[in-house]
Scaffold this active site. Structure first.
Site, PDB file in Angstrom:
ATOM      1  N   ALA A   1      61.534  10.630  54.323  1.00  0.00           N
ATOM      2  CA  ALA A   1      60.487  11.661  54.338  1.00  0.00           C
ATOM      3  C   ALA A   1      61.049  13.038  54.661  1.00  0.00           C
ATOM      4  O   ALA A   1      60.321  14.023  54.639  1.00  0.00           O
ATOM      5  CB  ALA A   1      59.411  11.290  55.363  1.00  0.00           C
ATOM      6  N   ASP A   2      62.346  13.107  54.944  1.00  0.00           N
ATOM      7  CA  ASP A   2      62.922  14.364  55.408  1.00  0.00           C
ATOM      8  C   ASP A   2      63.176  15.342  54.261  1.00  0.00           C
ATOM      9  O   ASP A   2      63.918  15.035  53.318  1.00  0.00           O
ATOM     10  CB  ASP A   2      64.232  14.082  56.138  1.00  0.00           C
ATOM     11  CG  ASP A   2      64.784  15.337  56.782  1.00  0.00           C
ATOM     12  OD1 ASP A   2      64.508  15.544  57.968  1.00  0.00           O
ATOM     13  OD2 ASP A   2      65.468  16.121  56.079  1.00  0.00           O
TER      14      ASP A   2
END
Length: 293
Positions: free
Chosen positions: A242-243
């Site tokens: 998700a980064d």
DNA sequence: AACCAGGAGGAAT
DNA sequence: ATTCCTCATGGT
């Protein structure tokens, strides 16, 4: 005042370490003396250890110095853990030689994973960093620490959970926190003060057990839990899909039109297991504006 | 001037 | 179980 000298197995490039750590305005870095002041706790006792590099990337050594002689041994152990001096990077570099990350690893050769100086502080920082650009996130964190934390020997300690648990949302709003961030931070701290969450106890558990526990806390999602494992505990095999930073690094590396989907990211990362944390770390380094020539 | 930023929770599908 | 919306504000 005590000192201690330590030899480390290379490659280990402390100048690259200082370069990365200096992104955080709370870190007290001295490039000329190749040193940093490290605020740590020995139990509940705060102390500041000066860490100074003496050698080179391939023959690294360090000199530590501190003031409280009676806690020297525990402090040295903690510093060794934070700076990962017992984990030789050579075989990790070898692991990535046959992968797409080969060039990034050789460009940043000898970059170790450095732990946050305190696990609770790591979680606090992660919550503040959620969804904010890095420079503002660091500014916001620094405001918070310098307002409610404390200083010792020129280094800053994050506010204790006991301090944060008593804050009102409005006090953090004044520091430009959003209402939700303020609630997350205060709520997390209250859980710790009330002993409903024990970060020390987590250290003995597996990655998935820890993620399952932390994700139940309001304000901690998967990204924050993964970052806690990576930078709070130094676990070697985390890849926070998700980064945004990792997504952008992959987009650049693979010359994609758009940021990769998480499915694509899983495919890319297959060859990097079981050192996904290092893949993450070096991908972050590859898009760090301060280290891009 | 829009759009994004090292996300997360809650509501609406 | 997914998808959509909102949050605060600085950076680009």
């Amino acid at each position: 005042m005590w000192t201690e000298s330590i030899d480390v197995i290379g490659p280990y490039n402390f100048d690259l370490v200082l370069d990365r750590l200096s992104n955080d305005p709370l870190h007290v870095v001295d490039f000329h003396n190749r040193s940093i002041k490290v605020p740590i706790f020995s139990g509940t006792i705060p102390m500041v250890i000066q860490v100074e590099a003496l050698g080179s990337t391939d023959a690294p050594s360090f000199r530590l110095s501190g003031s409280l002689g009676e806690h020297k041994e525990a402090a040295v152990d903690r510093i060794k853990d934070i700076f990962q001096w017992n984990l030789p990077l050579e075989h990790i570099h070898k692991h990535f030689e046959s992968t797409m990350l080969k060039d990034i690893f050789s460009e940043h050769r000898g970059t170790p994973l450095i732990l946050d100086f305190d696990p609770y502080g790591c979680l606090v920082k992660c919550i503040v960093h959620q969804q904010l650009n890095l420079s503002f996130a660091y500014t916001l964190t620094a405001q918070y620490v310098k307002t409610y934390g404390f200083e010792m020997d020129g280094a800053w300690f994050y506010p204790l959970p006991e301090t944060a648990a008593r804050l009102e949302v409005e006090q953090l709003r004044e520091l430009q926190f959003s209402t939700r961030k303020a609630e997350y931070l205060i709520g997390l701290s209250q859980l710790i003060v009330n002993k409903e969450l024990d970060l020390e106890e987590l250290k003995g558990q597996s990655d998935t057990e820890i993620i399952d526990t932390l994700v139940k806390v309001r304000g901690i999602g998967r990204w924050t839990a993964e970052n806690f494992l990576l930078f709070g505990l130094g676990r070697p095999n985390l890849f926070p899909v998700a980064d945004i930073g990792i997504q952008n690094a992959l987009k650049k590396l693979y010359k994609l039109e758009q940021k990769p989907t998480k499915e694509e990211m899983e495919v890319f990362s297959q060859n990097w297991d079981p050192y996904l944390s290092y893949a993450s770390l070096y991908l972050w380094r590859s898009i760090d504006k301060r280290s891009e020539k």
